[in-house]
Design a protein around this motif. Structure first.
Motif, mmCIF file in Angstrom:
data_model
loop_
_atom_site.group_PDB
_atom_site.id
_atom_site.type_symbol
_atom_site.label_atom_id
_atom_site.label_comp_id
_atom_site.label_asym_id
_atom_site.label_seq_id
_atom_site.Cartn_x
_atom_site.Cartn_y
_atom_site.Cartn_z
ATOM 1 N N VAL A 153 0.825 -1.210 0.000
ATOM 2 C CA VAL A 153 0.000 0.000 0.000
ATOM 3 C C VAL A 153 0.861 1.262 0.000
ATOM 4 O O VAL A 153 0.344 2.369 0.040
ATOM 5 N N VAL A 154 2.175 1.075 -0.049
ATOM 6 C CA VAL A 154 3.068 2.234 -0.065
ATOM 7 C C VAL A 154 2.747 3.155 -1.236
ATOM 8 O O VAL A 154 2.751 4.385 -1.110
ATOM 9 N N ILE A 155 2.444 2.557 -2.393
ATOM 10 C CA ILE A 155 2.136 3.370 -3.579
ATOM 11 C C ILE A 155 0.866 4.173 -3.352
ATOM 12 O O ILE A 155 0.796 5.364 -3.663
ATOM 13 N N ILE A 156 -0.156 3.505 -2.812
ATOM 14 C CA ILE A 156 -1.416 4.210 -2.550
ATOM 15 C C ILE A 156 -1.178 5.351 -1.568
ATOM 16 O O ILE A 156 -1.759 6.428 -1.689
ATOM 17 N N GLY A 157 -0.308 5.113 -0.578
ATOM 18 C CA GLY A 157 0.006 6.174 0.374
ATOM 19 C C GLY A 157 0.646 7.375 -0.289
ATOM 20 O O GLY A 157 0.481 8.513 0.166
ATOM 21 N N GLY A 158 1.369 7.139 -1.372
ATOM 22 C CA GLY A 158 1.967 8.256 -2.089
ATOM 23 C C GLY A 158 0.939 9.197 -2.687
ATOM 24 O O GLY A 158 1.225 10.380 -2.919
ATOM 25 N N LEU A 159 -0.275 8.708 -2.933
ATOM 26 C CA LEU A 159 -1.334 9.541 -3.496
ATOM 27 C C LEU A 159 -1.939 10.489 -2.463
ATOM 28 O O LEU A 159 -2.592 11.466 -2.828
ATOM 29 N N VAL A 160 -1.778 10.177 -1.167
ATOM 30 C CA VAL A 160 -2.423 10.979 -0.123
ATOM 31 C C VAL A 160 -1.401 11.614 0.807
ATOM 32 O O VAL A 160 -1.677 11.860 1.977
ATOM 33 N N GLY A 161 -0.216 11.886 0.274
ATOM 34 C CA GLY A 161 0.768 12.601 1.062
ATOM 35 C C GLY A 161 1.758 11.738 1.789
ATOM 36 O O GLY A 161 2.504 12.246 2.638
ATOM 37 N N GLY A 162 1.798 10.424 1.496
ATOM 38 C CA GLY A 162 2.764 9.557 2.153
ATOM 39 C C GLY A 162 4.185 9.853 1.729
ATOM 40 O O GLY A 162 5.134 9.605 2.474
ATOM 41 N N GLY A 163 4.352 10.394 0.522
ATOM 42 C CA GLY A 163 5.666 10.771 0.032
ATOM 43 C C GLY A 163 6.566 9.580 -0.204
ATOM 44 O O GLY A 163 6.123 8.457 -0.425
ATOM 45 N N ALA A 164 7.885 9.838 -0.162
ATOM 46 C CA ALA A 164 8.927 8.816 -0.262
ATOM 47 C C ALA A 164 8.810 8.027 -1.563
ATOM 48 O O ALA A 164 8.478 8.571 -2.613
ATOM 49 N N LEU A 165 9.048 6.705 -1.507
ATOM 50 C CA LEU A 165 9.079 5.885 -2.713
ATOM 51 C C LEU A 165 7.723 5.834 -3.409
ATOM 52 O O LEU A 165 7.646 5.782 -4.638
ATOM 53 N N GLY A 166 6.647 5.809 -2.638
ATOM 54 C CA GLY A 166 5.315 5.760 -3.233
ATOM 55 C C GLY A 166 5.050 6.954 -4.127
ATOM 56 O O GLY A 166 4.522 6.819 -5.233
ATOM 57 N N TYR A 167 5.427 8.127 -3.662
ATOM 58 C CA TYR A 167 5.235 9.326 -4.478
ATOM 59 C C TYR A 167 6.067 9.258 -5.748
ATOM 60 O O TYR A 167 5.607 9.650 -6.828
ATOM 61 N N ASP A 168 7.308 8.750 -5.645
ATOM 62 C CA ASP A 168 8.172 8.671 -6.825
ATOM 63 C C ASP A 168 7.577 7.748 -7.891
ATOM 64 O O ASP A 168 7.644 8.042 -9.089
ATOM 65 N N VAL A 169 6.992 6.617 -7.467
ATOM 66 C CA VAL A 169 6.394 5.692 -8.427
ATOM 67 C C VAL A 169 5.192 6.336 -9.106
ATOM 68 O O VAL A 169 5.030 6.259 -10.331
ATOM 69 N N VAL A 170 4.319 6.974 -8.324
ATOM 70 C CA VAL A 170 3.136 7.631 -8.891
ATOM 71 C C VAL A 170 3.558 8.776 -9.815
ATOM 72 O O VAL A 170 2.993 8.963 -10.898
ATOM 73 N N PHE A 171 4.560 9.538 -9.404
ATOM 74 C CA PHE A 171 5.047 10.642 -10.237
ATOM 75 C C PHE A 171 5.607 10.109 -11.555
ATOM 76 O O PHE A 171 5.376 10.682 -12.625
ATOM 77 N N GLY A 172 6.353 9.017 -11.492
ATOM 78 C CA GLY A 172 6.907 8.431 -12.705
ATOM 79 C C GLY A 172 5.832 8.002 -13.677
ATOM 80 O O GLY A 172 5.958 8.199 -14.890
ATOM 81 N N LEU A 173 4.738 7.407 -13.156
ATOM 82 C CA LEU A 173 3.643 6.986 -14.024
ATOM 83 C C LEU A 173 2.908 8.187 -14.609
ATOM 84 O O LEU A 173 2.573 8.214 -15.793
ATOM 85 N N ALA A 174 2.671 9.193 -13.768
ATOM 86 C CA ALA A 174 1.901 10.358 -14.224
ATOM 87 C C ALA A 174 2.668 11.167 -15.272
ATOM 88 O O ALA A 174 2.076 11.690 -16.219
ATOM 89 N N GLN A 175 3.991 11.277 -15.108
ATOM 90 C CA GLN A 175 4.799 12.110 -16.004
ATOM 91 C C GLN A 175 5.463 11.324 -17.124
ATOM 92 O O GLN A 175 6.191 11.899 -17.931
ATOM 93 N N GLY A 176 5.260 10.000 -17.161
ATOM 94 C CA GLY A 176 5.925 9.185 -18.164
ATOM 95 C C GLY A 176 7.424 9.092 -17.942
ATOM 96 O O GLY A 176 8.190 8.877 -18.886
ATOM 97 N N ASP A 177 7.861 9.267 -16.689
ATOM 98 C CA ASP A 177 9.281 9.239 -16.335
ATOM 99 C C ASP A 177 9.655 7.817 -15.936
ATOM 100 O O ASP A 177 9.498 7.409 -14.782
#
Length: 645
Positions: free
Chosen positions: A588-612
Motif C-alpha cells: 500500500v506504499v504506492i497508494i500512500g503516495g497519493l495521499v501525502g505519504g511521500g517517499a518511494l510511493g510518491y516517486d512511483v506515482v510521479f513516474g507513471l503520471a509524467q511518463g518518467d
C-alpha cells in the motif's frame, strides 16, 4: 560416592548459544570492515561514490520505445498481434454477456454456484448480481467481468505453464523463484509504465498488467501441488509402465487438483484487486468509476462502484473455495450440468424475447447522496473538536509527531553501515548466513540505486503500520479464536476489508485524517489487518487439543493456557502473520503516495503520471528490495537437519 564435576565457566555456557556466536562473529567482521568503510566513504547517509545513475539508460530506452512503437517490426508483428488478440477476446466476452442479458447472466452465475457449492451460495450469487444492477452498475460490472475473464484465463494459462515447469524440474524451480518473487512484490504502478509505453493506454495494457500481477500464485501452487503428489501413487503408476506424459496426466495433475483450484482462487482475487489500478491506464468498468469518483472526492459514487467489486470477489472466492473443498469427491456426472445449462439458456432466451436485456433504470437505487451526507457528518463532527478524546485530525497529528517523525529521524540519522549491520544481525539471528547476505545485498542495492533517504522514510512508515497492524490483528485474532460467535460476526467484515479496493476506503480515510503520512499508515493497516487476523485465528485454533486439555487438567486459567500453550505452539502461524503483515503493508506504499505519504510511493506515482520511466522504475525496484529485505528479516529459514541429529 558421588563424583564432583568442575563448574562450567559462565562465559563458556554463554558462548554455547547459537545467537551469541553469530553476534560475536558479526561484531568481529564489523570491527574490521567498519573502520575501512568509514575511512574510505565516511559515515552518515549512503555515499554518492557508491551510487549508479540509471536515469540516462532508462530514459534512452523510453525514448526508443516511443519513437519506434508505430514502425518497428517488433511492435507491428509481435506486440501488435498480442494487443489485437486481447482486444478481440475482451470484446467477444463482453458481447456474449450483453447478449445473455441481466437475467441470463444472473441465472448462469447462480446455476454454476448451485452445481459447485449448493443452494445457499447459488442464492448469494443471484443476490450479488442483482445488487450490481440495483446500484446502477450493471454495464460497468459486465465490462469488468469481461476484462477479468480474459485476464484470469491468461493468468491461469501462464501460471500453470510456469508451475508445470517448476514442478517437474528443480533447476527451473530455482530459476523461476526470484522471477515470481519480483512479479509479486514489484508494485503494480511501477510496471504499468513500461506496459503503457509498449501497448499504449487501453484494454491490452490493463489485461497484461493484470496477468503479470495475478499469474505468480497459480505458478507457485501448481508447482507445490505437483511436487507434493503422493509418492506411493506415483510408484504404482510407474510399475504399470506409464510414460512420463501418462504419469503427469493420470497421476500428478489429478493429485494436485486442490492446489490448482486454490491457485485459481488466488488468481481471481488478485485480478479483481487490479480492477481499479487498471482503470488508471484506460480500462473501463467498475475500476474507472471508482477512479473518477476519487478524482472528484465523491465517496458515495466510489462506494456504489466499489460494492460490486466486493460482491464479485466474495462470490468468486466462495465458489472456487467450495470447488477446492469438493475436489476429492466423486463427480456427480454430466446430466446435472446439462440441466443447469439448459435452465440458464432458457432464462437468457426468455429475457431476450421479452426485450429485457438491459437492466431497467427504474430498478436502480441511489446510495451516493446518503453516503456523502454521512461522510460530511463524520468530517464535521469527528475531524476536530471532539471533547476529551480529540478529533481524528488530532490523532493523526499526534501519531505523526510522536511515532512517524522519531522513527524516520532515527533511521536517517544512523550511519549507512550501521543500518546494514542491523539488518545483517536481525536476518542472521532468525535465519542462516545466506538469509543475512540476501537481506544486506537487498538493502545495499537501495543505496546503489540512489534512493537511500526516501527508502528509509518508506521503511519508517512500514514499521509503524506493521506495529499497529500486529497489535490490533493479534488481539482480534485471539478474540476470534476463543469465540465461534465472534468469528462468524467478524468474517463478513474481514471479507469486505480484504476485497474492497484501496481507492474506495482511501477517501473516507483522507476525509477523517487529512492528507499526510498518517492516513497512508491508516490505509495500510486497514489493508493488512484481515490477513493477520485470519492467520492468527487459524493458527490458534489448530493448536493440539491434547495439549490444551492437559493444561486444563493441571488447573491452568484461560490466560495461562493462552500464554503458555496456545501462543508457543502457534508460533509458526504468528510468524507467518508478521511476514504477511509486512508484505501487505508494503503493497500500500504506492497508494500512500497519493495521499501525502511521500517517499518511494510518491516517486512511483510521479513516474507513471509524467511518463518518467527512470524515476518510476528505480523507486519500484527499491520497494522490491525493501520487501525482500523485510521478508528475510521476518520469516525464519528452516534449516536442514544434520546427520546424526
Amino acid at each position: 560416592m558421588a563424583t564432583l564435576t568442575a563448574p562450567v565457566p559462565l562465559s563458556a555456557g554463554f558462548l554455547k548459544h547459537r545467537a551469541v556466536r553469530k553476534l560475536l562473529l558479526l561484531a568481529l567482521a564489523a570491527a574490521v570492515l567498519v573502520p575501512l568503510a568509514d575511512a574510505r566513504w565516511a559515515s552518515g547517509s549512503w555515499p554518492a561514490a557508491l551510487t549508479v545513475d540509471l536515469s540516462k539508460p532508462l530514459t534512452g530506452a523510453s525514448n526508443w520505445i516511443i519513437d519506434n512503437r508505430d514502425s518497428h517490426p517488433l511492435f507491428l508483428y509481435g506486440f501488435g498481434y498480442v494487443s489485437n488478440a486481447v482486444v478481440i477476446s475482451v470484446r467477444a466476452v463482453y458481447l456474449v454477456l450483453l447478449a445473455a442479458g441481466w437475467a441470463g447472466v444472473t441465472a448462469i452465475g447462480a446455476l454454476v454456484a448451485w452445481r459447485v457449492a449448493g443452494v445457499r451460495l447459488a442464492l448469494g450469487t443471484a443476490v450479488a448480481f442483482l445488487a450490481c444492477g440495483l446500484l446502477g452498475m450493471w454495464i460497468p460490472t459486465m465490462q469488468t467481468l469481461a476484462l477479468m475473464v480474459v485476464a484470469v484465463l491468461a493468468s491461469v494459462a501462464v501460471g500453470a505453464l510456469l508451475g508445470l515447469a517448476a514442478g517437474l524440474s528443480d533447476r527451473l524451480d530455482r530459476a523461476l523463484r526470484p522471477v515470481l518473487d519480483t512479479m509479486q512484490v514489484l508494485p503494480a504502478f511501477a510496471y504499468l509504465l513500461p506496459v503503457v509505453l509498449v501497448f499504449g493506454i487501453g484494454v491490452p495494457a490493463a489485461v497484461l498488467a493484470t496477468v503479470v500481477y495475478a499469474a505468480p500464485p497459480m505458478a507457485r501452487l501448481t508447482s507445490l501441488g505437483l511436487r507434493g503428489a503422493d509418492k506411493e501413487v506415483l510408484e504404482a503408476v510407474d510399475s504399470l509402465g506409464a510414460t512420463a506424459r501418462q504419469r503427469l496426466l493420470t497421476a500428478r495433475i489429478p493429485l494436485a487438483r486442490k492446489e490448482l483450484l486454490l491457485g485459481l482462487n488466488q488468481t481471481i482475487m488478485m485480478a479483481l484487486s487490479m480492477a481499479v489500478i487498471a482503470s488508471v491506464i484506460g480500462a473501463a468498468g467498475l475500476g474507472d468509476r471508482v477512479y473518477q469518483a476519487l478524482a472528484s472526492v465523491d465517496v458515495g459514487a466510489a462506494l456504489a462502484a466499489g460494492i460490486p467489486i466486493v460482491l464479485l470477489a466474495v462470490v468468486l472466492d466462495r465458489v472456487t473455495c467450495a470447488a477446492g473443498e469438493n475436489a476429492g469427491e466423486e463427480p456427480a456426472g454430466v446430466r446435472p450440468w446439462l440441466y443447469a445449462a439448459a435452465g440458464a439458456v432458457a432464462v437468457a432466451l426468455a429475457g431476450r424475447l421479452a426485450g429485457r436485456l438491459d437492466w431497467p433504470e427504474a430498478w436502480t437505487l441511489n446510495i451516493a447522496d446518503p453516503v456523502n451526507s454521512a461522510v460530511d457528518w463524520m468530517t464535521a463532527h469527528l475531524y476536530s473538536g471532539v471533547p476529551v478524546v480529540g478529533g481524528t485530525a488530532d490523532w493523526a497529528g499526534h501519531f505523526t509527531t510522536w511515532v512517524l517523525d522519531p522513527v524516520r529521524g532515527g533511521l536517517q540519522w544512523l550511519p549507512w553501515w550501521s543500518v546494514l549491520l542491523l539488518v545483517a544481525a536481525l536476518a542472521w539471528l532468525i535465519g542462516t548466513w545466506r538469509t543475512a547476505l540476501t537481506a544486506v545485498l537487498a538493502m545495499a542495492a537501495i543505496g546503489v540505486l540512489g534512493v537511500w533517504k526516501p527508502s528509509l522514510d518508506t521503511l519508517s512508515q512500514v514499521l509503524a503500520a506493521v506495529a499497529v497492524t500486529l497489535v490490533l490483528g493479534f488481539a482480534t485474532g485471539i478474540a476470534a479464536a476463543r469465540s465461534d460467535r465472534f468469528e462468524r460476526l467478524l468474517r463478513p467484515v474481514l471479507d469486505v476489508f480484504q476485497t474492497m479496493p484501496q481507492f474506495v476506503y482511501l477517501i473516507p480515510v483522507v476525509a477523517l485524517f487529512g492528507v499526510g503520512r498518517a492516513p497512508a499508515v491508516a490505509a495500510a493497516v486497514v489493508y493488512a489487518l484481515p490477513a493477520v487476523v485470519r492467520i492468527t485465528t487459524q493458527g490458534l485454533r489448530q493448536v493440539d487439543a491434547a495439549a490444551l486439555e492437559s493444561a486444563r487438567s493441571l488447573g491452568a486459567t484461560p490466560a495461562q493456557q493462552l500464554r503458555q500453550v496456545q501462543l508457543p505452539l502457534a508460533r509458526p502461524a504468528l510468524l507467518l502473520a508478521v511476514n504477511q503483515g509486512v508484505v501487505l503493508v508494503l503493497a500500500v506504499v504506492i497508494i500512500g503516495g497519493l495521499v501525502g505519504g511521500g517517499a518511494l510511493g510518491y516517486d512511483v506515482v510521479f513516474g507513471l503520471a509524467q511518463g518518467d520511466l527512470a524515476t518510476g522504475l528505480v523507486a519500484g525496484a527499491a520497494i522490491v528490495c525493501l520487501g525482500l529485505m523485510l521478508d528475510r528479516v521476518t520469516q525464519p529459514t528452516r534449516r536442514r537437519a544434520t546427520k546424526g541429529a
